[in-house]
Design a protein around this motif. Structure first.
Motif, PDB file in Angstrom:
ATOM      1  N   HIS A  70       0.828  -1.212   0.000  1.00  0.00           N
ATOM      2  CA  HIS A  70       0.000   0.000   0.000  1.00  0.00           C
ATOM      3  C   HIS A  70       0.860   1.259   0.000  1.00  0.00           C
ATOM      4  O   HIS A  70       0.538   2.236  -0.684  1.00  0.00           O
ATOM      5  CB  HIS A  70      -0.944  -0.013   1.215  1.00  0.00           C
ATOM      6  CG  HIS A  70      -2.128  -0.897   1.041  1.00  0.00           C
ATOM      7  ND1 HIS A  70      -3.174  -0.612   0.198  1.00  0.00           N
ATOM      8  CD2 HIS A  70      -2.435  -2.100   1.627  1.00  0.00           C
ATOM      9  CE1 HIS A  70      -4.085  -1.559   0.257  1.00  0.00           C
ATOM     10  NE2 HIS A  70      -3.664  -2.503   1.115  1.00  0.00           N
ATOM     11  N   LEU A  71       1.966   1.232   0.755  1.00  0.00           N
ATOM     12  CA  LEU A  71       2.826   2.404   0.790  1.00  0.00           C
ATOM     13  C   LEU A  71       3.475   2.626  -0.568  1.00  0.00           C
ATOM     14  O   LEU A  71       3.580   3.770  -1.039  1.00  0.00           O
ATOM     15  CB  LEU A  71       3.900   2.234   1.867  1.00  0.00           C
ATOM     16  CG  LEU A  71       4.865   3.416   2.016  1.00  0.00           C
ATOM     17  CD1 LEU A  71       4.103   4.714   2.321  1.00  0.00           C
ATOM     18  CD2 LEU A  71       5.896   3.129   3.111  1.00  0.00           C
ATOM     19  N   GLU A  72       3.901   1.515  -1.220  1.00  0.00           N
ATOM     20  CA  GLU A  72       4.511   1.660  -2.539  1.00  0.00           C
ATOM     21  C   GLU A  72       3.501   2.211  -3.542  1.00  0.00           C
ATOM     22  O   GLU A  72       3.849   3.073  -4.367  1.00  0.00           O
ATOM     23  CB  GLU A  72       5.048   0.319  -3.021  1.00  0.00           C
ATOM     24  CG  GLU A  72       5.803   0.430  -4.351  1.00  0.00           C
ATOM     25  CD  GLU A  72       6.567  -0.831  -4.691  1.00  0.00           C
ATOM     26  OE1 GLU A  72       7.296  -0.799  -5.686  1.00  0.00           O
ATOM     27  OE2 GLU A  72       6.435  -1.834  -3.969  1.00  0.00           O
ATOM     28  N   ALA A  73       2.284   1.759  -3.474  1.00  0.00           N
ATOM     29  CA  ALA A  73       1.243   2.267  -4.383  1.00  0.00           C
ATOM     30  C   ALA A  73       1.036   3.760  -4.160  1.00  0.00           C
ATOM     31  O   ALA A  73       0.891   4.543  -5.113  1.00  0.00           O
ATOM     32  CB  ALA A  73      -0.062   1.507  -4.175  1.00  0.00           C
ATOM     33  N   ALA A  74       1.029   4.171  -2.887  1.00  0.00           N
ATOM     34  CA  ALA A  74       0.848   5.594  -2.588  1.00  0.00           C
ATOM     35  C   ALA A  74       2.011   6.423  -3.097  1.00  0.00           C
ATOM     36  O   ALA A  74       1.824   7.506  -3.682  1.00  0.00           O
ATOM     37  CB  ALA A  74       0.681   5.777  -1.076  1.00  0.00           C
ATOM     38  N   LEU A  75       3.234   5.926  -2.910  1.00  0.00           N
ATOM     39  CA  LEU A  75       4.419   6.668  -3.360  1.00  0.00           C
ATOM     40  C   LEU A  75       4.445   6.796  -4.881  1.00  0.00           C
ATOM     41  O   LEU A  75       4.831   7.825  -5.431  1.00  0.00           O
ATOM     42  CB  LEU A  75       5.690   5.986  -2.864  1.00  0.00           C
ATOM     43  CG  LEU A  75       5.967   6.119  -1.363  1.00  0.00           C
ATOM     44  CD1 LEU A  75       7.073   5.163  -0.938  1.00  0.00           C
ATOM     45  CD2 LEU A  75       6.341   7.554  -1.029  1.00  0.00           C
ATOM     46  N   GLN A  76       4.070   5.723  -5.565  1.00  0.00           N
ATOM     47  CA  GLN A  76       4.067   5.765  -7.021  1.00  0.00           C
ATOM     48  C   GLN A  76       3.087   6.803  -7.535  1.00  0.00           C
ATOM     49  O   GLN A  76       3.359   7.500  -8.509  1.00  0.00           O
ATOM     50  CB  GLN A  76       3.732   4.372  -7.581  1.00  0.00           C
ATOM     51  CG  GLN A  76       4.874   3.383  -7.444  1.00  0.00           C
ATOM     52  CD  GLN A  76       4.490   1.994  -7.917  1.00  0.00           C
ATOM     53  OE1 GLN A  76       3.294   1.642  -7.972  1.00  0.00           O
ATOM     54  NE2 GLN A  76       5.475   1.175  -8.273  1.00  0.00           N
ATOM     55  N   ARG A  77       1.912   6.885  -6.890  1.00  0.00           N
ATOM     56  CA  ARG A  77       0.940   7.897  -7.308  1.00  0.00           C
ATOM     57  C   ARG A  77       1.428   9.308  -6.972  1.00  0.00           C
ATOM     58  O   ARG A  77       1.096  10.264  -7.672  1.00  0.00           O
ATOM     59  CB  ARG A  77      -0.398   7.658  -6.601  1.00  0.00           C
ATOM     60  CG  ARG A  77      -1.197   6.496  -7.138  1.00  0.00           C
ATOM     61  CD  ARG A  77      -2.630   6.549  -6.621  1.00  0.00           C
ATOM     62  NE  ARG A  77      -3.451   5.512  -7.187  1.00  0.00           N
ATOM     63  CZ  ARG A  77      -3.795   4.379  -6.566  1.00  0.00           C
ATOM     64  NH1 ARG A  77      -3.361   4.169  -5.328  1.00  0.00           N
ATOM     65  NH2 ARG A  77      -4.545   3.470  -7.161  1.00  0.00           N
ATOM     66  N   ALA A  78       2.171   9.457  -5.917  1.00  0.00           N
ATOM     67  CA  ALA A  78       2.519  10.798  -5.413  1.00  0.00           C
ATOM     68  C   ALA A  78       3.797  11.373  -6.009  1.00  0.00           C
ATOM     69  O   ALA A  78       3.975  12.599  -6.006  1.00  0.00           O
ATOM     70  CB  ALA A  78       2.654  10.747  -3.889  1.00  0.00           C
ATOM     71  N   GLN A  79       4.693  10.538  -6.509  1.00  0.00           N
ATOM     72  CA  GLN A  79       6.030  11.036  -6.797  1.00  0.00           C
ATOM     73  C   GLN A  79       6.080  12.010  -7.973  1.00  0.00           C
ATOM     74  O   GLN A  79       6.892  12.944  -7.967  1.00  0.00           O
ATOM     75  CB  GLN A  79       7.003   9.882  -7.020  1.00  0.00           C
ATOM     76  CG  GLN A  79       6.713   9.010  -8.221  1.00  0.00           C
ATOM     77  CD  GLN A  79       7.708   7.845  -8.315  1.00  0.00           C
ATOM     78  OE1 GLN A  79       8.683   7.777  -7.553  1.00  0.00           O
ATOM     79  NE2 GLN A  79       7.448   6.921  -9.222  1.00  0.00           N
ATOM     80  N   ASP A  80       5.228  11.850  -8.978  1.00  0.00           N
ATOM     81  CA  ASP A  80       5.291  12.775 -10.120  1.00  0.00           C
ATOM     82  C   ASP A  80       4.971  14.202  -9.686  1.00  0.00           C
ATOM     83  O   ASP A  80       5.589  15.164 -10.164  1.00  0.00           O
ATOM     84  CB  ASP A  80       4.324  12.326 -11.224  1.00  0.00           C
ATOM     85  CG  ASP A  80       4.815  11.076 -11.947  1.00  0.00           C
ATOM     86  OD1 ASP A  80       6.020  10.772 -11.808  1.00  0.00           O
ATOM     87  OD2 ASP A  80       3.996  10.425 -12.618  1.00  0.00           O
ATOM     88  N   ASP A  81       3.997  14.353  -8.800  1.00  0.00           N
ATOM     89  CA  ASP A  81       3.641  15.688  -8.302  1.00  0.00           C
ATOM     90  C   ASP A  81       4.375  16.040  -7.008  1.00  0.00           C
ATOM     91  O   ASP A  81       4.185  17.137  -6.481  1.00  0.00           O
ATOM     92  CB  ASP A  81       2.125  15.770  -8.057  1.00  0.00           C
ATOM     93  CG  ASP A  81       1.333  15.893  -9.340  1.00  0.00           C
ATOM     94  OD1 ASP A  81       1.488  16.919 -10.027  1.00  0.00           O
ATOM     95  OD2 ASP A  81       0.559  14.962  -9.660  1.00  0.00           O
ATOM     96  N   ARG A  82       5.188  15.078  -6.516  1.00  0.00           N
ATOM     97  CA  ARG A  82       5.911  15.266  -5.244  1.00  0.00           C
ATOM     98  C   ARG A  82       4.949  15.666  -4.128  1.00  0.00           C
ATOM     99  O   ARG A  82       5.182  16.581  -3.363  1.00  0.00           O
ATOM    100  CB  ARG A  82       7.030  16.293  -5.394  1.00  0.00           C
ATOM    101  CG  ARG A  82       8.032  15.924  -6.468  1.00  0.00           C
ATOM    102  CD  ARG A  82       9.392  16.546  -6.295  1.00  0.00           C
ATOM    103  NE  ARG A  82       9.416  17.858  -5.719  1.00  0.00           N
ATOM    104  CZ  ARG A  82       9.171  18.993  -6.372  1.00  0.00           C
ATOM    105  NH1 ARG A  82       8.866  18.945  -7.668  1.00  0.00           N
ATOM    106  NH2 ARG A  82       9.241  20.175  -5.768  1.00  0.00           N
ATOM    107  N   LEU A  83       3.847  14.929  -4.055  1.00  0.00           N
ATOM    108  CA  LEU A  83       2.802  15.184  -3.064  1.00  0.00           C
ATOM    109  C   LEU A  83       3.178  14.478  -1.757  1.00  0.00           C
ATOM    110  O   LEU A  83       3.051  13.261  -1.629  1.00  0.00           O
ATOM    111  CB  LEU A  83       1.460  14.678  -3.595  1.00  0.00           C
ATOM    112  CG  LEU A  83       0.254  14.778  -2.665  1.00  0.00           C
ATOM    113  CD1 LEU A  83       0.018  16.211  -2.222  1.00  0.00           C
ATOM    114  CD2 LEU A  83      -0.990  14.230  -3.369  1.00  0.00           C
ATOM    115  N   ALA A  84       3.642  15.242  -0.792  1.00  0.00           N
ATOM    116  CA  ALA A  84       4.176  14.666   0.440  1.00  0.00           C
ATOM    117  C   ALA A  84       3.206  14.701   1.606  1.00  0.00           C
ATOM    118  O   ALA A  84       3.337  13.921   2.555  1.00  0.00           O
ATOM    119  CB  ALA A  84       5.457  15.416   0.833  1.00  0.00           C
TER     120      ALA A  84
END
Length: 854
Positions: A724-738
């Motif tokens: 679940h964390l990897e899925a969240a990071l993959q979705r967030a990394q392009d926009d760098r949504l932290a």
């Protein structure tokens, strides 16, 4: 009546300096303080013999004047030996032989000053010409002072060039606030405060006699401040003085012309000829200025004049008392002159003052687009409000334009009332389209978006149903494409504040049709609002692009300082917050607040309030003020912040009611359960919320996955947690949504090292942010920084020069340099690059955002 004797040391020094020249000139209107000044100066110079001559019409007789002149000099200069009196001739002159002889004898009289007061009584006489000749003949030990109410036009230029002529006129004699206070206190016999003195100075324009006459009223007043408040345009003492001393002595034709000119604020030669029945306007004004008839040049407008306020008041009072029907005709004649000269604004002003309502409204409704829309809007609102309501209501277009102008100039309550009444009237379809579109636009000024969402939908429906309605053109603000744009943006803003962010994005994106390119300022609004919605959705790259585009359009149209870019600046602040770089958003937030507050944009101020809570969590005194109840979106955001604060302190905030769909509050509800170890309940609530449907925007999906990762970890399911964390990071990394990860907090730190994606750059940034959360060192430093310094830190990694930063913060470059020096000292660095590096270490902004500094 001479003004009270208040010492004027600066003016006395000017008269001292004049002693090296044969002549000093004091020219000012009646009651300006000429005589008192020269008297005080003479008393301050006991080393000089002063022969004083108060001139009257009787001094036009040459023989008598010559005897008086000689006797006066002999009375103060014992060594003076008078010459033989001149022979009386048909030319009535003192004559060259007498003047030469007199000048030669003055050389033996010691240091001597000849004061000729009220010299205007000898205007256009041979005696005056002879005295002017005497000045040229004076020996070095003798000096003359000419004091007159009028400029005698004796050719002062030669003395200015050859002798550095000292001239003291009304502008030098006018009292400042301090001098006024001294005079008032002395005459009234009590202390008069600075505020009262300043009010009297403003009322009298520093005219000495006016100050004294006002002081006489203060002498027996119980409340001096009340007396000043009640000063009327026809204050009897002042008016009587001017009437007797000035106005009644004028020729009837000159008095009549002045009475007509007094109706106008400013006059020129052309205006004089148009309204005062004067053939030569230039000559007329020159004569008034020469005669010191209270004529004041308008700074920065060569050839334009105004009358002294009190003198003008008297003239208007006389005109209304003697010729009451003349004033309106003068105003209309002046309007015609200004209209012919291309000055429509002044023409409208005079038509309204002249009660020519129909002509004025015709001109106002005929105005085209204006680059300074808000400035023009405020003026139009003022103009149309002057028209009696019973006259205005017969012109629906005038009422519509008034409402639009009130909207644009910040008078929203009045605009809403007017537009609601219009929307309920029997209007043409085109006019109803205008009323609904601009009524919907009021959403940005109200904390109740639910009231305007339906109005925006109605406006859009009416525009769609009647594409050929043809709304009237009002100042270029009512074309169909613009009404469509305004309605779409208003619908988007209403939905956004209701918390329907995805629906809001759809409306705001639709507003940016190709037709919107024709309305750059409204495009700035649309782009900025879309950027805000995208920032709240987690679409940070797109939000940054749209915010930057809005600010680029702003620069292109020269709208710096305009409220339109407030949305874009707020969007940039929200992007920083979502990326975990809250400190870097302080600068954009400050600009957004200033812009939104400039026209009371309540909705935006409430969002800024939320942003401020997130950027400055340790300094609530720096919070942003917003009026009225918060809209639903803000209520949810504030509740989620409170719940998180309670969770981090080991407690659990009270929920008003369980969330029915995914939201920031739902996130905190589940997080609170996980943090309290109530994993079963957390799993059940998470399942309920997922079943209800998670909004398809990135931030909701990322929040759900990040929270599920924590829940799985708490349940001991590390593999599922990593997935679940990897899925969240993959979705967030392009926009760098932290922010979703930062909201979960430190429990994710260990998992980040186990997730392959976590070893990438974005994962390392998240880990750094999580480790810096609650860092005592960072918190202490942030607490030491002032709000302005926290704002300026956000500019450090940009390309802005010090001058650019100063312009955006409305400060001087020296002030910016001072603040930067304090920042560098607190960060323990010596340069901008070092400050950027140190601030990055402290989590104030992200190094990935750095640009080369120009």
């Amino acid at each position: 009546m001479p003004p009270h004797a208040v010492d004027r040391p600066a003016l006395r020094r000017q008269l001292d300096a004049a002693l090296v020249s044969p002549l000093a000139l004091v020219v000012a209107p009646a009651g300006a303080g000429k005589t008192v000044l020269v008297t005080q100066w003479a008393q301050s110079r006991p080393d000089l013999a002063v022969a004083w001559f108060d001139l009257t019409a009787a001094d036009r007789a040459v023989g008598a004047f010559a005897r008086r002149l000689c006797a006066g000099i002999a009375a103060v200069a014992p060594r003076f030996s008078p010459p033989e009196p001149p022979a009386v001739t048909a030319r009535a002159r003192l004559g060259e032989p007498f003047l030469v002889d007199l000048a030669e004898r003055l050389a033996d009289a010691g240091d001597l000053v000849l004061v000729f007061d009220d010299l205007d009584h000898l205007s256009k006489t041979a005696v005056l010409t002879d005295l002017w000749r005497l000045v040229d003949l004076l020996p070095p030990n003798a000096h003359a002072i000419f004091s007159s109410r009028v400029d005698l036009n004796l050719g002062w230029s030669r003395h200015r060039l050859e002798h550095d002529l000292v001239e003291i006129r009304q502008r030098e004699l006018a009292f400042d606030d301090e001098t006024t206070g001294k005079v008032l206190s002395a005459i009234a016999g009590r202390h008069i405060g600075p505020a009262t003195a300043a009010a009297v100075t403003a009322q009298t324009e520093g005219w000495a006699a006016g100050v004294q006459l006002t002081a006489l009223r203060l002498r027996f007043a119980d409340d001096p401040g009340r007396v000043v408040e009640e000063l009327t345009d026809t204050d009897q003492l002042v008016m009587n003085y001017l009437s007797v001393e000035v106005l009644d002595g004028l020729r009837p034709e000159r008095r009549g012309a002045l009475m007509r000119l007094a109706v106008l604020d400013e006059v020129s030669a052309g205006v004089v000829e148009a309204v005062a029945d004067v053939a030569g306007g230039d000559d007329f004004l020159t004569a008034l200025e020469r005669d010191s008839l209270f004529l004041v040049r308008v700074p920065g407008r060569p050839g334009w004049f105004r009358l002294h306020r009190l003198f003008r008041d008297l003239l208007i009072y006389r005109l209304r008392a003697t010729e009451p029907a003349v004033e309106e005709g003068v105003l209309e004649a002046a309007a015609d002159w200004f209209l012919a000269a291309g000055d429509t604004d002044t023409a409208v002003d005079y038509l309204l003052r002249g009660r020519r309502w129909t002509r004025a409204m015709d001109l106002i409704l005929g105005l085209g687009p204006d680059p300074s829309e808000e400035v023009r809007a405020a003026k139009i609102a003022h103009w149309l409000s002057m028209v009696p309501p019973e006259v205005r209501v017969a012109r629906p277009d005038a009422v519509l334009l008034l409402a639009i102008a009130n909207t644009m100039s910040g008078h929203t309550r009045s605009a809403v009332d007017t537009l609601q009444r219009l929307a309920d009237r029997r209007l043409t379809v085109g006019r109803r389209q205008i009323a609904l579109a601009y009524l919907a636009a009021e959403v940005q000024f109200s904390p109740h978006p639910e009231l305007f969402a339906g109005i925006a939908d109605e406006a859009l429906a009416l525009l769609a149903a009647h594409p050929d309605a043809g709304p009237p053109d009002l100042m270029g603000l009512t074309s169909r494409p613009l009404l469509q744009l305004i309605s779409q943006v208003s619908a988007g803003r209403a939905l956004l504040m209701l918390g329907r962010i995805d629906d809001a994005r759809a409306h705001l994106a639709a507003a940016l049709s190709p037709a919107a390119l024709a309305y750059p300022r409204h495009r700035v609004h649309a782009l900025g609002s879309l950027a805000v919605a995208e920032a709240l959705s987690g679409l940070l790259t797109s939000a940054s692009e749209h915010a930057n585009e809005a600010l680029a359009v702003e620069r292109d149209i020269g709208a710096h300082g305009h409220p339109a870019p407030a949305d874009a600046h707020l969007a940039r602040a929200l992007v920083c917050i979502q990326r975990g770089e809250a400190g870097a958003g302080a600068a954009s937030l400050a600009v957004a607040v200033a812009a939104a507050a400039s026209n009371n944009r309540t909705q935006l101020l409430w969002l800024a309030h939320v942003a401020s809570r997130l950027i400055h969590p340790l300094d609530l005194a720096d919070d942003v003020e917003a009026l009225g109840p918060p809209p639903p979106l803000v209520r949810q955001a504030l509740l989620s912040i409170s719940l998180r604060e309670a969770r981090l302190e080991g407690g659990r905030g009270a929920l008003p009611a369980p969330a029915t769909e995914w939201s920031a509050v739902a996130f905190e509800e589940v997080a609170g359960l996980v943090g309290a170890g109530r994993t079963a309940q957390a799993r059940e609530r998470l399942a309920q919320l997922r079943a209800a449907g998670v909004q398809p925007n990135p931030i909701a999906l990322i929040e759900a996955d990040a929270l599920t990762a924590w829940l799985c970890l708490a349940e001991g399911h590390r593999v599922a947690a990593r997935e679940h964390l990897e899925a969240a990071l993959q979705r967030a990394q392009d926009d760098r949504l932290a922010r979703p990860f930062l909201r979960v907090g430190p429990p994710l730190l260990d998992l980040l090292d186990e997730v392959p994606t976590g070893r990438a750059e974005f994962g390392r940034v998240i880990a750094e942010r999580l480790r810096s959360q609650g860092s005592a060192r960072s918190e202490r430093l942030v607490d030491e920084l002032t709000p302005r310094e926290r704002e300026l830190i956000g500019y450090l990694p940009t390309r802005y020069t010090i001058a650019d930063i100063a312009e955006r913060c409305f400060l001087s470059t020296n002030t910016i340099k001072t603040h930067l020096a304090h920042i560098y000292r607190k960060l323990g660095v010596a340069s901008r690059d070092a400050a950027i590096e140190r601030a990055t270490e402290l989590g104030l902004f992200d190094s990935a955002e750095h640009h080369d500094v120009i």
